[in-house]
Every structure is written in C-alpha cells, then in structure tokens.
Scaffold this motif. Structure first.
Motif, short mmCIF file in Angstrom:
data_model
loop_
_atom_site.label_atom_id
_atom_site.label_comp_id
_atom_site.label_asym_id
_atom_site.label_seq_id
_atom_site.Cartn_x
_atom_site.Cartn_y
_atom_site.Cartn_z
N ILE A 1 0.86 -1.20 0.00
CA ILE A 1 0.00 0.00 0.00
C ILE A 1 0.89 1.25 0.00
CG2 ILE A 1 -1.70 1.31 1.33
CD1 ILE A 1 -2.63 -1.41 2.45
N LEU A 2 0.69 2.08 -1.00
CA LEU A 2 1.50 3.29 -1.13
C LEU A 2 0.69 4.51 -0.72
CD1 LEU A 2 3.15 2.42 -4.57
CD2 LEU A 2 4.11 2.12 -2.27
N ILE A 3 1.27 5.31 0.18
CA ILE A 3 0.61 6.50 0.72
C ILE A 3 1.39 7.73 0.24
CG2 ILE A 3 -0.13 7.67 2.84
CD1 ILE A 3 0.13 4.87 4.26
N GLY A 4 0.76 8.60 -0.51
CA GLY A 4 1.45 9.77 -1.05
C GLY A 4 1.72 10.81 0.04
N GLU A 5 2.96 11.28 0.11
CA GLU A 5 3.38 12.18 1.20
C GLU A 5 3.27 13.66 0.86
OE1 GLU A 5 7.65 11.44 1.58
OE2 GLU A 5 8.08 12.78 -0.08
N ASN A 6 2.88 13.98 -0.38
CA ASN A 6 3.17 15.32 -0.89
C ASN A 6 2.30 16.46 -0.38
OD1 ASN A 6 3.92 13.07 -2.89
ND2 ASN A 6 5.42 14.69 -3.23
N ILE A 7 1.16 16.13 0.20
CA ILE A 7 0.37 17.21 0.82
C ILE A 7 0.87 17.35 2.25
CG2 ILE A 7 -1.95 18.02 1.41
CD1 ILE A 7 -3.00 16.43 -0.97
N ILE B 1 5.27 7.63 0.73
CA ILE B 1 6.29 7.87 -0.30
C ILE B 1 6.04 9.16 -1.07
CG2 ILE B 1 6.64 5.39 -0.69
CD1 ILE B 1 5.04 6.05 -3.46
N ASP B 2 7.06 9.56 -1.83
CA ASP B 2 6.94 10.68 -2.76
C ASP B 2 6.15 10.21 -3.98
OD1 ASP B 2 7.20 12.74 -4.53
OD2 ASP B 2 9.40 12.66 -4.65
#
Ligand code: THG
Length: 291
Positions: free
Chosen positions: A2-8, A229-230
């Motif tokens: 499971i990939l969680i976007g870190e960018n916000i 992750i980015d």
C-alpha cells in the motif's frame, strides 16, 4: 504494497502557504497527480496545527474530496483535528500516528475502536527514539498488549519502526532493516509501514530517489506492507508494481550475496552500491557512488 502519497505536507513551502491562505488549487493538483501516479492513499500532513487544527482538517478534506476519492491518512498530533477527520471519513481513514506513550494510546485507541479505522503505531516510546531493533521490538510488544486491552483487531495496526536519515544515522537505518527481518515472526497478524523519504533527508538531491527506492525494495523483501512515499517518484512506483523486476531482483540478490558488478549497467551498479550503504557494508559519504 500500500503506497501513501506524502506530498500534501506542511513541510513543503508552497503547500504550507496554501494551507494558511486556504488556497485550494495547489492541494487539489497534488491530490489529482498523486492518484494518477498510482498511490493508494493520500497522507494529509497538517503538522501539529495547534490552534486551527479542526478547521484546517475540515477544510483540507473537503478540498481534496472535490477532486479525489482516495482514502486518507490523517497526519497530525492534534487529536481534535483527527476527530473531525474521523467524523467526515469514518472507517476508511488511517490515523497517522499513535505514539507508543500511555497518554496518546489511551486517548486515541478508543477512537480506533469507535470508528473501526486503521492506525499507524509509531514505535517511539516515552524514552524517545529506540536505539536498535530490540528496543523497537519491546516497544511494539507493549503497544500490542495495549491494543489487545482495547479489543482492536491486529489487522488495523500499521507499526512504523521509524526510518532515519542514512546521512546522519546509518546505524539506525540498519536497525530498522534488522527489525523488519524479525517483524513477521514477532507480529504475524500486524502490518508495517514507514515514512520512507526520511532515509534520504540531508542527502544530495540527485541521490534521494535512488536511496529511497533501494531502501523500500530492501524493506519489502522482509515484508514491509506499506510506505509513505513521494508520489512524484514514478520510478519508485514502477518498481513496486512489478515493472522493473530485473532491478528488484538485483537489489534482493545484492542483499544476500557479493555481486560481481562487471558487465552491469551504470544504473545497476548504482543500485548495488546503494544496497551496500543501506546495509552498512560501506560507510556513507556524499560521494559513495563515485568510490
Ligand atoms: N512516519 C509516519 N508519518 C510520517 C513520517 C514518518 N509523516 C511525515 C514524514 N515522516 C513522511 N513524509 C515526508 C514528507 C516529505 C518529506 C519527507 C517525509 C520530504 N519532503 C521535501 C521534499 O519533497 O524534498 C523536503 C521538505 C523540506 O525539508 O523542505 O523530504 O516517518 N508515520
């Protein structure tokens, strides 16, 4: 995985400015692009948000929801803000995170139970940063006893062994790997996750992606279930979704064996050298690729 976007993330200057001035566009753009790039969750990191936490959380969830249906990871220490997110999103959220200290566990675990949501159990105890893999194991065991007291099912738990920067704390990067080697045996029905980009904090910009990608593939070999992750690192996502099997296999092989780098491409050699750094076979220096 499971990939969680870190960018916000409030640590990013533009995002911070957008949060303060309630400017939707930048946040909505990141949400849309993160989803298009293939992440499964969005991490909404609003920081400690001491005063304005609940309002900011409500605003940012509404803002994201206008354009994006990904489930959310609520990244703040502000419990009132977490509650707002839980009311809005219910069991689909991940609480990021619950620290392994009595007071935090007692305030937050009842919310996990009430809303039937997932949460990240941060392996940071009252004595601060764990020093090695054994301290990580001890903190997780205590945490799990607490989780059981509240009758929370283990599949809701994502333990975060804490990823630290290789440039400053190479021994801790190794400790997290060592902990992951034991994880599935110690906590077979729990999940794991981590803030991946921490590993390359302070490293040269041109090395960050390579270090992040190599480390995640290494953690993956030991069963890492998820990572923050980015979302703009398309190479990283390709590796995880099985589009670069030859690189993944090379990294896994380099973890067990001495690799003969003769005949490998420059890209492949760079991955092998990075495995050796992250395993502690070579001491980190900013110029390690050139050595
Ligand atoms: N565990 C858990 N949650 C976490 C972390 C963790 N949340 C926050 C963080 N660590 C993970 N998220 C990020 C987000 C951005 C960066 C690193 C980790 C980062 N960002 C900028 C960039 O894009 O280059 C740099 C920001 C700056 O310094 O200006 O590096 O460990 N559970």
């Amino acid at each position: 995985m499971i990939l969680i976007g870190e960018n916000i993330n409030i640590m990013n200057k533009k995002v911070k400015e957008a949060m303060i001035n309630r400017k939707k566009e930048i946040i909505q753009k990141i949400a849309i692009e993160s989803k298009n790039n293939g992440v499964h969750y969005l991490d909404l990191n609003i920081g400690p948000a001491r005063k304005d936490g609940p309002f900011l959380m409500e605003w940012i969830i509404k803002t994201v929801r206008e354009v994006c249906d990904l489930p959310l990871s609520l990244d703040t220490t502000n419990i009132e803000a977490i509650k707002v997110g839980l009311e809005m999103e219910g069991e689909n959220v991940i609480i990021n995170s619950i620290q392994a200290v009595e007071e935090r566990m007692e305030e937050l675990l009842p919310l996990v139970k009430k809303y039937n949501c997932k949460f990240i159990g941060l392996l940071l105890g009252k004595e601060g940063m764990p020093r090695d893999e054994n301290e990580r194991g001890a903190i997780a065991a205590n945490f799990l006893a607490k989780i059981d007291e509240y009758g929370i099912s283990h599949d809701k738990v994502y333990f975060d062994p804490i990823v630290l920067p290789v440039r400053f704390q190479q021994e801790q990067v190794i400790a997290t790997l060592e902990f992951m080697k034991m994880f599935k045996e110690l906590f077979p029905d729990c999940n794991s996750t981590c803030g991946l980009s921490n590993v390359s904090n302070g490293a040269l910009n041109e090395l960050r992606g390579l270090i992040n990608r190599t480390y995640l593939v290494m953690l993956w070999k030991y069963g890492m279930d998820s990572a923050i992750i980015d979302a703009y690192d398309r190479e990283l996502i390709s590796l995880i979704i099985g589009e670069r099997e030859e690189i993944k296999n090379l990294i896994w092989e380099a973890m067990d064996n001495q690799i003969n780098i003769k005949g490998l491409s420059e890209e492949e050699i760079n991955y092998v050298k990075t495995v050796y750094i992250l395993e502690g076979r070579t001491i980190y220096s900013d110029s390690y690729l050139k050595l």
